[in-house]
Design a protein around this motif. Sequence first.
Motif, mmCIF file in Angstrom:
data_model
loop_
_atom_site.group_PDB
_atom_site.id
_atom_site.type_symbol
_atom_site.label_atom_id
_atom_site.label_comp_id
_atom_site.label_asym_id
_atom_site.label_seq_id
_atom_site.Cartn_x
_atom_site.Cartn_y
_atom_site.Cartn_z
ATOM 1 N N UNK A 44 -17.630 -12.798 -37.632
ATOM 2 C CA UNK A 44 -18.063 -12.070 -38.829
ATOM 3 C C UNK A 44 -19.138 -11.041 -38.479
ATOM 4 N N UNK A 45 -20.034 -11.404 -37.557
ATOM 5 C CA UNK A 45 -21.089 -10.478 -37.129
ATOM 6 C C UNK A 45 -20.488 -9.282 -36.396
ATOM 7 N N UNK A 46 -19.469 -9.544 -35.567
ATOM 8 C CA UNK A 46 -18.810 -8.456 -34.823
ATOM 9 C C UNK A 46 -18.119 -7.492 -35.797
ATOM 10 N N UNK A 47 -17.515 -8.022 -36.854
ATOM 11 C CA UNK A 47 -16.846 -7.162 -37.830
ATOM 12 C C UNK A 47 -17.867 -6.361 -38.641
ATOM 13 N N UNK A 48 -18.986 -7.002 -39.000
ATOM 14 C CA UNK A 48 -20.054 -6.298 -39.728
ATOM 15 C C UNK A 48 -20.616 -5.161 -38.883
ATOM 16 N N UNK A 49 -20.730 -5.408 -37.578
ATOM 17 C CA UNK A 49 -21.213 -4.377 -36.651
ATOM 18 C C UNK A 49 -20.230 -3.204 -36.600
#
Length: 201
Positions: A44-49
């Motif tokens: 989820x953090x990678x997608x938000x980035x």
Amino acid sequence: MPKLDGTHILERLRERLEDLRQGKEVAARDFRALLTEEQEAAMDAAWAEQQALRKKKRARTNEEEVAFGWKTKREIHIETYEQALVQADDGMLETFEQLQRDAKVRQARIYMKSYSKAIDAGKTEEVAESLANNDLTRAGLNRIDGQRVGFQSKRDREVWEMEQKILGRIRSEMTPEELEQLDLAEEHEKALRERGKKLGR
């Protein structure tokens, strides 16, 4: 539904990863079911980035997207599953050791419960041992008396084969000194078994 252990998860991770690579649609619920909370959070953090990156830099061509480091959601999912697969594979030895410990505990419980029940019912010690061993056979566990029973489920064969591959891999990575120690330990165990048979144990 039975709880998935490490062997099931590894197999399903491979299947889902192959589906993703082939461009097949994988439901979000099915996709997330095999991930740990940490792996989900990292994904989820990678997608938000990626979403933040898209707001900062506008790309007009595919080449610019690559240059800016843009990734699709599918690419992030594939990367997440690749990392999850490596982590699951690394933890496979621990998984097998835990499965073995669980089986030994289950074996002891079944045996002692059956043995105690037979003794309480007035059976002889020999009959009680035989009945307890029969209950272990029905449960698909190794018998205490060492007798081999022909029945083996497909899952048991697969686990045994996987176990042998892992043990072979571990053995191949050992130093000559470690191999020598292992051989000595195996010879000692074999001698103890043979001595036990001679003494009627």
